[in-house]
Scaffold this motif. Structure first.
Motif, short mmCIF file in Angstrom:
data_model
loop_
_atom_site.label_atom_id
_atom_site.label_comp_id
_atom_site.label_asym_id
_atom_site.label_seq_id
_atom_site.Cartn_x
_atom_site.Cartn_y
_atom_site.Cartn_z
N ASN A 199 121.42 -6.75 55.68
CA ASN A 199 122.55 -7.59 56.10
C ASN A 199 123.13 -8.34 54.91
OD1 ASN A 199 122.00 -6.76 58.69
ND2 ASN A 199 120.97 -8.66 59.30
N MET A 258 125.10 -6.08 52.55
CA MET A 258 126.39 -5.71 53.12
C MET A 258 127.40 -6.84 52.96
SD MET A 258 127.32 -5.08 57.09
CE MET A 258 126.86 -6.79 57.34
N SER A 266 129.14 1.05 60.78
CA SER A 266 130.08 0.23 60.01
C SER A 266 129.45 -0.25 58.70
CB SER A 266 130.54 -0.98 60.83
OG SER A 266 129.44 -1.78 61.24
N TRP A 267 128.14 -0.48 58.71
CA TRP A 267 127.45 -0.87 57.48
C TRP A 267 127.47 0.27 56.47
CZ3 TRP A 267 122.30 -3.40 59.58
CH2 TRP A 267 122.64 -4.47 60.42
N ILE A 269 130.84 0.47 54.93
CA ILE A 269 131.04 -0.60 53.95
C ILE A 269 130.32 -0.29 52.65
CG2 ILE A 269 130.45 -3.01 53.43
CD1 ILE A 269 131.07 -3.62 56.40
N MET A 314 137.59 -3.77 55.97
CA MET A 314 136.18 -3.56 56.31
C MET A 314 135.64 -4.70 57.18
SD MET A 314 134.37 -1.73 53.03
CE MET A 314 135.33 -2.30 51.64
N VAL A 315 136.09 -5.92 56.91
CA VAL A 315 135.68 -7.04 57.76
C VAL A 315 136.25 -6.88 59.16
CG1 VAL A 315 136.00 -9.52 58.13
CG2 VAL A 315 135.29 -8.69 55.90
N LEU A 363 134.14 -4.29 60.82
CA LEU A 363 132.78 -4.79 61.06
C LEU A 363 132.72 -5.70 62.28
CD1 LEU A 363 129.83 -5.08 60.08
CD2 LEU A 363 130.60 -7.00 58.67
N TYR A 364 133.64 -6.65 62.37
CA TYR A 364 133.62 -7.63 63.46
C TYR A 364 134.61 -7.29 64.58
CZ TYR A 364 130.95 -10.35 60.10
OH TYR A 364 130.00 -10.77 59.19
#
Length: 291
Positions: free
Chosen positions: A8, A11, A140-141, A144, A206-207, A210-211
């Motif tokens: 985490n 990333m 998604s990780w 990234i 990417m953010v 990710l969210y």
């Protein structure tokens, strides 16, 4: 599990590094702190959202947002920063104030154009997650990590294996001497903005993925956190910025999970910055170790 938290942290640190690299490249050339670089993070996220909504193609999403953000960076450099820096005896705080103004304007424009509400990317992956023993890895990780590694390799190649990169390094070391011996310093400046704003735009997308959400306030935290990262990494040092971004990401995750520090997570970056600079004022990586 400590391994899960380390992943985490790596990333999050990768995203921090991408966002701060732009400000580092620009400082290396112009010796100014460009807060407006965080506007590229915000604009890239929204442009990417519109492109993905229209095409459903993630490759076009990244390419379109990176190119537009890079072009915006060059435009700002030509129309705002260069004219300011060309004035005689200009003090360093003036371009900084200008960049804060540009960042504020960009936030308001995004709010007016896209609305104040939250937008969802709704990007779907073939699988929800991968499990390796007790580890849970989200697709998604992987995206990234892969994109961050690709962009950093592109940056390394440009700075170390191309004439433009050589011009950037020469200009960053001493712009007056570089200009005197025929180095195209204007191209080096443009390169800083193309890469810097483009990388920030990629981080914004990417953010968003990710969210699964973006808002007009998306760039506010990166705008001040990237300052801590570039100072921690050694002003104008791309390699140091990558190390500092990952270091901050790991520290935030591990401190928030394994300690009871009574401060907000986003303030940890500045606590780390103060502690490190008290011990090593030049930052984690000294200037002589530039990429």
């Amino acid at each position: 599990m400590i391994t899960q938290q380390l992943i985490n942290g790596l990333m999050i640190g990768s995203l921090y590094a991408l966002t701060a690299l732009g400000a580092t490249l620009i400082y290396g050339i112009l010796r100014i702190l460009d807060i407006a670089n965080a506007a590229a993070y915000l604009i890239g996220a929204y442009v990417g959202w519109y492109i993905y909504l229209s095409t459903g193609n993630i490759i076009l999403t990244f390419l379109g947002a990176i190119l537009l953000a890079g072009g915006l960076g060059v435009l700002l450099q030509k129309t705002v920063y260069s004219p300011i820096l060309a004035k005689p005896q200009v003090i360093a705080i003036i371009p900084l104030v200008a960049s804060v103004g540009l960042f504020t304007i960009s936030n308001d424009l995004v709010r007016l154009i896209a609305g104040p509400g939250t937008k969802a990317y709704n990007f779907s992956f073939p699988v929800e997650s991968y499990r390796i023993g007790g580890l849970v890895i989200l697709p998604s990780w992987i995206l990234i990590f892969a994109l961050t590694a690709t962009l950093l390799l592109i940056l390394w190649f440009i700075l170390n294996k191309t004439k433009l990169g050589l011009a950037w390094r020469a200009t960053a070391q001493d712009s007056e001497i570089a200009r005197a011996v025929g180095v195209d310093t204007s191209s080096a400046m443009a390169l800083s903005y193309v890469l810097g704003y483009g990388f920030a735009a990629a981080a914004g997308i990417m953010v968003g993925i990710l969210y699964n959400s973006i808002t007009p306030a998306l760039g506010e935290v990166p705008s001040y956190k990237m300052l801590a990262i570039i100072v921690l990494g050694g002003l104008g040092n791309p390699f140091g910025t990558v190390i500092a971004g990952i270091f901050i990401g790991l520290t935030e995750v591990l401190a928030s999970v394994y300690t009871q520090i009574p401060i907000p997570k986003d303030a940890i970056a500045f606590v780390v910055l103060i502690i490190v600079l008290l011990i090593k004022p030049s930052g984690l990586i000294s200037q002589k170790n530039k990429t």
